[in-house]
Design an enzyme around this catalytic site. Structure first.
Site, PDB file in Angstrom:
ATOM      1  N   GLY A  58      21.302 -17.286   3.639  1.00 10.41           N
ATOM      2  CA  GLY A  58      21.237 -16.037   4.380  1.00 10.41           C
ATOM      3  C   GLY A  58      19.834 -15.720   4.824  1.00 10.41           C
ATOM      4  O   GLY A  58      19.596 -15.338   5.963  1.00 10.41           O
TER       5      GLY A  58
ATOM      6  N   GLU B 183      15.302  -9.433   0.433  1.00  8.29           N
ATOM      7  CA  GLU B 183      14.123 -10.272   0.660  1.00  8.29           C
ATOM      8  C   GLU B 183      12.829  -9.497   0.459  1.00  8.29           C
ATOM      9  O   GLU B 183      11.834 -10.055  -0.016  1.00  8.29           O
ATOM     10  CB  GLU B 183      14.181 -10.875   2.069  1.00  8.29           C
ATOM     11  CG  GLU B 183      15.424 -11.685   2.369  1.00  8.29           C
ATOM     12  CD  GLU B 183      15.732 -12.739   1.316  1.00  8.29           C
ATOM     13  OE1 GLU B 183      14.786 -13.362   0.783  1.00  8.29           O
ATOM     14  OE2 GLU B 183      16.921 -12.925   1.004  1.00  8.29           O
TER      15      GLU B 183
ATOM     16  N   HIS C  87      11.946  -9.282  -3.179  1.00  8.03           N
ATOM     17  CA  HIS C  87      11.354 -10.532  -3.652  1.00  8.03           C
ATOM     18  C   HIS C  87       9.827 -10.555  -3.501  1.00  8.03           C
ATOM     19  O   HIS C  87       9.154 -11.296  -4.220  1.00  8.03           O
ATOM     20  CB  HIS C  87      11.919 -11.710  -2.858  1.00  8.03           C
ATOM     21  CG  HIS C  87      13.158 -12.304  -3.442  1.00  8.03           C
ATOM     22  ND1 HIS C  87      13.284 -12.661  -4.764  1.00  8.03           N
ATOM     23  CD2 HIS C  87      14.352 -12.628  -2.860  1.00  8.03           C
ATOM     24  CE1 HIS C  87      14.478 -13.185  -4.976  1.00  8.03           C
ATOM     25  NE2 HIS C  87      15.153 -13.168  -3.836  1.00  8.03           N
TER      26      HIS C  87
END
Length: 897
Positions: free
Chosen positions: A313, A348, A351
């Site tokens: 993804g 994301e 992260h």
């Protein structure tokens, strides 16, 4: 990385005896890998001979971590828009912990090494196609500069440095994708997460290209028809999150409270990009994460690059995140699709702190990255976005992925030994993402929300720009909450399996007099756990099934007496995991089943309806509720449902039931009755849905999956040709291809000409992949023979994205007889496929196996597993999961009969 799909494309080796023993009996085994990680740098390196093959072992990575105290890289790369290779030079400035006593290896897969120098002097070296070997006699000092001049092919499988030529305009784009062990396909270096480094990059590329990496460029110098880009040194981070992207990308710019933002997409797709959504979701995530972590965004800028042929993804590269450009729709997005995009963006960005700022020491702690980003993304959406049903969406998606994965024979502990990078790849799955995220989700209920948040913040502050282990994380959480988490850690992180709870109650004078929660565990994983759940009590009030009370409960062991429930109103329905606090499977008591089934549409709370509907499917999947009764529930009660998440859930499982029905042994009349019942229901729902609504798109997708009768196929073709229209339903190019694929699936009407006509209108890469799917799916024996042969013998002629489409489309559920004709070559080719070093290819090949609801095919899988002991983990996992699905299907069929 975001890999989430439902039940899924799990990318889906250990030394089995040891790893299973240590995950089941960890209290006596201890945690050898954690003590090994803490080895002091001064320890003398024990000679370890590196295996002459692909990948990296944990043992050798541990040795190299003992050898190397610090490393920084200066990388020069020369890119071109033509040709098959790029070239580069890397200077590695290394400080060793102590004099080496054995050769040093440098990871570099499938490239060419032109020369190597140590401190400016050329030296001899070894190179086997997987890593470079330098004799330790050339590295006698404590510090050295190793210079490697090299070449490497561009990738066409989405890993390493991938090159893509857009068929629409011929423009060339490049991007990198490295996790877990592909950064060494960009440049030779030490490709392991606990050897963090700083990177100084310069790139020569065509003058009309943009070049993107972890930092913005310092300057650009003109060199004829090329530009030379210079990037300043980065902060310290692991190489799997380093990146290099280049091409004539279209760019949009914005900022998030002073943080520069860019969004990039290829030119031919740029007109479809809805930048407002991208920037809004990104800014909302920044607004939530920075105060939550109490740490400002740790890197200088934040780019998001939409790229084609991407295998996942998205990927959390430092400051330059890549996204699969399938997130760009060529038509309108449903609210669920927008929420999914917002979730991936938040995942994301999370992260950047949890994974990039603080990074796991080795891949056994992968869950620290992915579980945390999974949980934090959903928390950010729930707390700071327009999506007020974020946790319902989580339950529908990641939670079901986790439950499904945890009941398979390939389940594993969240924290487990990982002996090499192949095993690491196979662990990007529903346990690492879904179960790990769900376990984190229940921790704030267990510890307290603020205590959990403070523990996370303290962990990130203490270990910024460093590597960590599970013990670091648990220590900070426990300290912030004032709790000893040793028992919790053993129960939840080192043990596999899904527990089940059931609440039973007695009432006197319309009040509860006794309530107990009983917990069970599967025979293979007999651990009973402790966690906090919430009980939901329901009664019919003025024609509505209302929630009249809730009660938080901490349960443990086999039996928990809930004295706090005494005196509460006697319920007509009791749900023992209200609002999905706990990670647990639910069995409903008989009173609740009877009343809730009768009053399913009267339940006031949408989340409660969602969970009750899920319980109905679980009962069917467990072969407790006959499949025809489940279909009857959907057809008779599902039509009036208006909550979009319940509709999504029922729509999903209609597709499942149709696939089961095509293979379960039934007489023709009964099979036709049931398959046409779900087909008619889907078509009716499509026609009834409000104009332009999300429901229309959902039921369109279901219909194009299960339509099979002549009237239904005729309606589908009329939609495609514009001879019939459904008000408000606008067919975008991807929807048109679903109709064309359906025609080819059943060889209906002018199915071949439909492909030709559509390609004349739309020659994009998406259309070409869709056309490939439509051709492969045709149920003709000679066609299947051709594509099985291409998959086995001619796969080097196709890109990985094409191989994936071939595999996915090769045998649908109703084509199992065609699969039976070709199954032997597919099973026989496993040894040959196993020799390929691409984990992505192995996972794509596994999709060629369809649902196999027969003992004969299940026995073929068992035989392959027994005879092919050297299969790589990703193939072993796929075969075991296919066998499990087939056995489930057989049991469902027995219950129906």
């Amino acid at each position: 990385m975001n890999n989430l799909t439902i039940f899924s494309r799990v990318l889906l080796k250990y030394k089995l005896a040891i790893s299973i023993l240590c995950s089941v009996l960890l209290a006596s085994c201890g945690r050898p890998s954690e003590t090994q990680e803490q080895t002091t740098p001064a320890q003398t390196d024990t000679p370890i001979v590196r295996v002459d093959g692909p990948g990296l072992s944990e043992a050798y990575a541990r040795l190299r971590h003992q050898q190397i105290a610090q490393v920084d890289y200066q990388l020069s790369v020369n890119l071109d828009n033509e040709g098959n290779n790029f070239s580069g030079t890397v200077h590695s400035d290394i400080r060793f912990n102590h004099p080496l006593k054995q050769p040093l290896t440098i990871d570099f897969s499938n490239g060419a090494v032109n020369s190597i120098q140590v401190d400016g002097k050329s030296i001899p070296f070894g190179y086997n196609g997987y890593f470079i070997t330098i004799d330790h006699k050339y590295l006698a000092e404590k510090t050295h500069r190793i210079t490697v001049n090299y070449q490497h092919p561009y990738s066409n499988n989405g890993s390493g440095l991938h090159r893509f030529k857009d068929p629409i305009d011929g423009k060339v784009y490049m991007y990198t994708d490295f996790e877990p062990y592909d950064a060494n396909r960009l440049f030779p270096h030490f490709d392991q997460p606990n050897l963090k480094a700083r990177y100084t990059l310069d790139v020569t590329a065509p003058d009309h290209w943009l070049v993107v990496s972890a930092r913005r460029e310092q300057r650009i110098e003109k060199k004829g028809q090329k530009n030379h880009w210079f990037f300043p040194q980065t902060k310290k981070f692991s190489s799997y999150i380093f990146s290099l992207h280049a091409g004539p990308y279209h760019t949009w710019e914005d900022e998030a409270n002073g943080i520069p933002l860019r969004l990039l997409a290829r030119q031919s797709l740029s007109k479809y990009v809805k930048t407002e959504d991208w920037f809004t979701f990104t800014k909302q995530s920044f607004e939530f994460f920075q105060p939550y972590f109490e740490i400002d965004y740790p890197f200088e800028k934040y780019d998001q690059i939409l790229v084609p042929d991407f295998n996942a993804g998205a990927m959390e590269n430092v400051g330059a995140v890549t996204f699969n450009d399938s997130y760009v729709s060529r038509g309108g997005k449903t609210q669920a699709q927008r929420m999914h995009l917002a979730n991936v963006i938040a995942h994301e960005l999370a992260h950047q702190w949890f994974g990039n700022l603080v990074t796991m020491n080795w891949w056994d702690d992968l869950w620290l990255n992915e579980s945390f980003a999974t949980y934090m993304a959903n928390l950010a959406l729930a707390e700071n976005s327009e999506f007020d049903n974020a946790w319902e969406n989580y339950y529908l998606g990641a939670k079901q992925w986790a439950y499904h994965s945890d009941q398979r024979p390939t389940t594993h502990a969240i924290q487990l030994p990982v002996s090499n990078t192949d095993e690491a790849f196979s662990n990007f799955d529903g346990i690492t993402y879904g179960k790990g995220g769900s376990v984190l989700k229940q921790l704030p209920y267990y510890l307290g929300k603020e205590e959990f948040r403070q523990g996370v913040s303290n962990y990130l502050k203490a270990l910024s720009y460093d590597n960590s282990t599970l013990s670091d994380f648990i220590k900070h959480l426990g300290k912030a909450a004032g709790k000893d988490l040793h028992s919790w850690q053993q129960q939840w992180l080192y043990q596999a399996g899904l527990n089940t709870i059931e609440a039973s109650f007695q009432c006197d004078n319309n009040q509860i007099s006794h309530l107990v929660i009983q917990q069970t565990a599967p025979e293979e994983y007999p651990i009973l756990r402790e966690q906090r759940t919430q009980l939901g009590f329901y009664q019919m009030v003025a024609g509505t099934m209302k929630r009249v009370a809730t009660l938080p409960v901490l349960y443990s062991g086999a039996r928990t007496e809930v004295q706090e429930a005494e005196g509460l109103p006697c319920p007509q329905g009791l749900y023992p995991n209200e609002e999905d606090w706990a990670y647990v499977k639910v069995n409903l008591d008989k009173v609740t089943i009877k009343n809730m089934v009768q009053h399913l549409n009267d339940i006031e709370e949408p989340f409660a309806r969602l969970m009750f509907w899920q319980s109905l499917f679980d009962s069917t999947y467990d072969a407790k509720l006959p499949l025809d009764e489940y279909i009857s529930f959907i057809v008779n009660s599902g039509a009036d449902e208006q909550d979009i998440n319940v509709i999504r859930l029922n729509a999903r499982y209609i597709g499942f039931t149709y696939d089961f029905l095509t293979q379960i042994p039934l007489n023709t009349q009964r099979r036709n009755e049931l398959t046409q019942a779900v087909e008619r229901f889907s078509w009716d729902q499509l026609l009834r849905a409000a104009e332009g609504s999300d429901q229309q798109k959902i039921w369109f997708d279901v219909f194009t999956h299960i339509a099979h009768s002549t009237p239904a196929l005729s309606s589908a073709r009329e939609l495609l040709m514009g001879e019939f229209a459904i008000e408000g339903l606008e067919l975008d190019p991807d929807m048109r291809w679903k109709l064309i694929k359906l025609q080819n699936r059943y060889l209906f009407s002018d199915y071949e000409q439909a492909i030709t006509r559509e390609l004349a209108k739309d020659n994009s890469d998406r259309s070409k992949l869709n056309a490939l799917s439509a051709e492969v799916i045709r149920p003709l024996e000679e066609n299947k023979s051709k594509w099985v042969d291409n998959l086995i013998s001619n796969r080097d002629k196709f890109k990985l994205s094409e191989i994936r489409r071939i595999s996915e489309s090769l045998f649908t559920a109703e084509q199992v007889e065609l699969f039976n004709i070709h199954s032997q070559p597919i099973f026989d080719s496993l040894d040959q496929i196993n020799e390929d070093n691409s984990q992505e290819l192995l996972s794509a090949y596994a999709y060629a196996l369809p649902l196999m609801c027969s003992r004969e095919n299940i026995d073929k899988i068992t035989k392959s597993l027994q005879e092919k002991q050297q299969l790589k983990p990703i193939l072993v996992k796929a075969l075991k999961n296919h066998r499990y699905s087939g056995e489930r299907c057989i049991n469902i069929g027995k219950r129906l009969l």
